[in-house]
Motif scaffolding. Structure first.
Motif, PDB file in Angstrom:
ATOM      1  N   ASN A 165     -37.923  16.860 -17.083  1.00  0.00           N
ATOM      2  CA  ASN A 165     -36.838  16.213 -16.369  1.00  0.00           C
ATOM      3  C   ASN A 165     -35.690  15.805 -17.282  1.00  0.00           C
ATOM      4  O   ASN A 165     -34.866  14.984 -16.937  1.00  0.00           O
TER       5      ASN A 165
ATOM      6  N   LEU B 268     -37.476  11.124  -8.339  1.00  0.00           N
ATOM      7  CA  LEU B 268     -37.783  12.547  -8.529  1.00  0.00           C
ATOM      8  C   LEU B 268     -38.548  13.111  -7.332  1.00  0.00           C
ATOM      9  O   LEU B 268     -38.249  14.201  -6.858  1.00  0.00           O
TER      10      LEU B 268
ATOM     11  N   GLN C 150     -38.105  21.661  -8.417  1.00  0.00           N
ATOM     12  CA  GLN C 150     -38.987  20.921  -9.317  1.00  0.00           C
ATOM     13  C   GLN C 150     -38.899  21.540 -10.707  1.00  0.00           C
ATOM     14  O   GLN C 150     -38.999  22.763 -10.842  1.00  0.00           O
TER      15      GLN C 150
ATOM     16  N   GLN D 170     -37.376  16.094  -4.941  1.00  0.00           N
ATOM     17  CA  GLN D 170     -38.188  17.298  -4.744  1.00  0.00           C
ATOM     18  C   GLN D 170     -38.391  17.564  -3.259  1.00  0.00           C
ATOM     19  O   GLN D 170     -38.290  18.687  -2.794  1.00  0.00           O
TER      20      GLN D 170
END
Ligand SMILES: [Zn+2]
Length: 194
Positions: free
Chosen positions: A22, A8, A18, A12
């Motif tokens: 998630n 992640l 973002q 990002q």
């Protein structure tokens, strides 16, 4: 193997995207129970670290999903059937044939837009009609009077530097969100949202 958290963070840094969550909520009820709504923060034109793999803009138009209401763009997260020369749209599940000039596509001969590291990619459009550039100013008004005054001056300077044909929008937010209707008749109107 990177952990999900590492993945992640990498994404990002790479894509400037973002999310507050998630995972997508599985149902309407799950979605209503979320304490913080599912939201995406996106940084357009994000500057990427020079250590990252960069790619030159692709000098052709993107391949679009053929479902008229979708038009998502072919990307590394699409499932591709290289034998049938078909790709599955991850948004609407439509099965799309590749255009004729992708006939040579194969597992070992993929176009750059399918490379896993290119989840963000730039295209130099060939066919698109060139529109005037659009600038939307989104202004947080929760500040002191002096700060607001200097912000107004900065905005006026920014406006004076825009191209003459630019289209401009203004959204301000404090307790409420105001979408301002900009006109030259001196009548100020805005749409107010919670
Ligand atoms: Zn689609």
């Amino acid at each position: 193997m990177a952990t999900f958290e590492e993945y992640l963070v990498n994404q990002q840094n790479n894509d400037g995207v973002q999310f507050t969550w998630n995972m997508w909520p599985h149902s309407r009820i799950d979605s209503q129970r979320l304490v913080v709504p599912l939201t995406c923060f996106f940084t357009p034109l994000k500057e990427r670290p020079s250590t990252e793999v960069s790619q030159p803009p692709l000098e052709y138009d993107p391949v679009l999903c053929q479902k008229a209401s979708c038009k998502a763009i072919l990307n590394p997260l699409c499932v591709v059937d290289f034998r049938a020369k078909i790709w599955m749209c991850p948004f609407c599940n439509n099965r799309n044939p590749f255009p004729a000039h992708y006939a040579a596509i194969a597992e070992n001969n993929q176009p750059p837009e399918l490379y896993p590291q290119f989840t963000t990619i730039e295209y130099t459009l060939r066919k698109a009609t060139t529109m005037s550039p659009i600038f939307v100013f989104v202004v947080d008004t929760c500040m002191t009077t002096e700060e607001l005054k200097s912000l107004k001056e900065c905005l006026q300077t920014a406006l004076s530097l825009l191209p003459a044909d630019a289209l401009v929008g203004l959204i301000t937010f404090g307790r409420m969100v105001q979408l301002h209707e900009l006109n030259t008749q001196g009548i100020s109107r805005s749409y107010v949202f919670k």
